[in-house]
Design a protein around this motif. Sequence first.
Motif, PDB file in Angstrom:
ATOM      1  N   LYS A 123       0.839  -1.202   0.000  1.00 45.27           N
ATOM      2  CA  LYS A 123       0.000   0.000   0.000  1.00 45.27           C
ATOM      3  C   LYS A 123       0.868   1.243   0.000  1.00 45.27           C
ATOM      4  N   GLN A 124       1.906   1.230   0.860  1.00 45.05           N
ATOM      5  CA  GLN A 124       2.791   2.395   0.937  1.00 45.05           C
ATOM      6  C   GLN A 124       3.522   2.607  -0.389  1.00 45.05           C
ATOM      7  N   ALA A 125       3.921   1.497  -1.032  1.00 39.35           N
ATOM      8  CA  ALA A 125       4.603   1.605  -2.326  1.00 39.35           C
ATOM      9  C   ALA A 125       3.667   2.212  -3.373  1.00 39.35           C
ATOM     10  N   LYS A 126       2.404   1.811  -3.353  1.00 32.82           N
ATOM     11  CA  LYS A 126       1.436   2.374  -4.303  1.00 32.82           C
ATOM     12  C   LYS A 126       1.254   3.861  -4.051  1.00 32.82           C
ATOM     13  N   VAL A 127       1.120   4.228  -2.752  1.00 33.19           N
ATOM     14  CA  VAL A 127       0.966   5.645  -2.408  1.00 33.19           C
ATOM     15  C   VAL A 127       2.205   6.411  -2.840  1.00 33.19           C
ATOM     16  N   PHE A 128       3.406   5.869  -2.552  1.00 33.09           N
ATOM     17  CA  PHE A 128       4.656   6.531  -2.932  1.00 33.09           C
ATOM     18  C   PHE A 128       4.735   6.687  -4.445  1.00 33.09           C
ATOM     19  N   ARG A 129       4.395   5.633  -5.164  1.00 28.40           N
ATOM     20  CA  ARG A 129       4.430   5.663  -6.630  1.00 28.40           C
ATOM     21  C   ARG A 129       3.484   6.733  -7.149  1.00 28.40           C
ATOM     22  N   THR A 130       2.277   6.760  -6.590  1.00 27.54           N
ATOM     23  CA  THR A 130       1.291   7.762  -7.046  1.00 27.54           C
ATOM     24  C   THR A 130       1.806   9.168  -6.760  1.00 27.54           C
ATOM     25  N   ARG A 131       2.355   9.400  -5.560  1.00 27.08           N
ATOM     26  CA  ARG A 131       2.880  10.727  -5.211  1.00 27.08           C
ATOM     27  C   ARG A 131       4.063  11.104  -6.096  1.00 27.08           C
ATOM     28  N   LEU A 132       4.964  10.099  -6.297  1.00 27.32           N
ATOM     29  CA  LEU A 132       6.128  10.357  -7.152  1.00 27.32           C
ATOM     30  C   LEU A 132       5.683  10.692  -8.565  1.00 27.32           C
ATOM     31  N   LYS A 133       4.716   9.963  -9.047  1.00 28.31           N
ATOM     32  CA  LYS A 133       4.190  10.201 -10.406  1.00 28.31           C
ATOM     33  C   LYS A 133       3.610  11.611 -10.476  1.00 28.31           C
ATOM     34  N   MET A 134       2.827  11.987  -9.443  1.00 32.54           N
ATOM     35  CA  MET A 134       2.221  13.315  -9.432  1.00 32.54           C
ATOM     36  C   MET A 134       3.311  14.385  -9.367  1.00 32.54           C
ATOM     37  N   LEU A 135       4.355  14.163  -8.570  1.00 32.48           N
ATOM     38  CA  LEU A 135       5.450  15.119  -8.440  1.00 32.48           C
ATOM     39  C   LEU A 135       6.195  15.270  -9.753  1.00 32.48           C
ATOM     40  N   VAL A 136       6.499  14.101 -10.375  1.00 31.08           N
ATOM     41  CA  VAL A 136       7.218  14.141 -11.657  1.00 31.08           C
ATOM     42  C   VAL A 136       6.362  14.841 -12.701  1.00 31.08           C
ATOM     43  N   GLU A 137       5.069  14.551 -12.720  1.00 34.13           N
ATOM     44  CA  GLU A 137       4.175  15.199 -13.700  1.00 34.13           C
ATOM     45  C   GLU A 137       4.114  16.700 -13.432  1.00 34.13           C
TER      46      GLU A 137
END
Length: 167
Positions: A123-137
Amino acid sequence: MPLTPLDVHNKEFTRSFRGYDEDEVNEFLDQVIKDYETVIREKKDLQEKVEQLDEKLGHFTNIEETLNKSILVAQETAEEVKGSATKESKLIIKEAEKNADRIINDALSKSRRISMDVEELKKQAKVFRTRLKMLVEAQLDMIGTDDWEDLFDEELGEELEFAENKS
């Protein structure tokens, strides 16, 4: 009471007319005395031998009784040892089963915790991935805006002014 050789030797017979020949009777009595003494001696020897054998028999009977008692004690002791060993082995088995159950329960508990930790990490990895994706975008969006051009122009202007003021 039995006759002794001395009784035979001292026996006096009455004399009668035309009786037995006295020398012949005396010789026969002497022979009877010798044979009787031999028989008495043999009887005495045999009685002593019987007494010795009775003593030995008594001794061996005592030994036999002692051995029988020892065998019984050994059998009882063996049964006690066997019983104790059986009890002890049952206790060891019970203890081993308890330990095995505890180990299995601990392993299951740890397995559940690890499984829950893995799910939490997913779950934390999914949240991190989503946040990282949003940050990169967001960073890509920021890079793609025209504001950078204005910033570069403004910076160049400031650098030029700074350079002119220095000179």
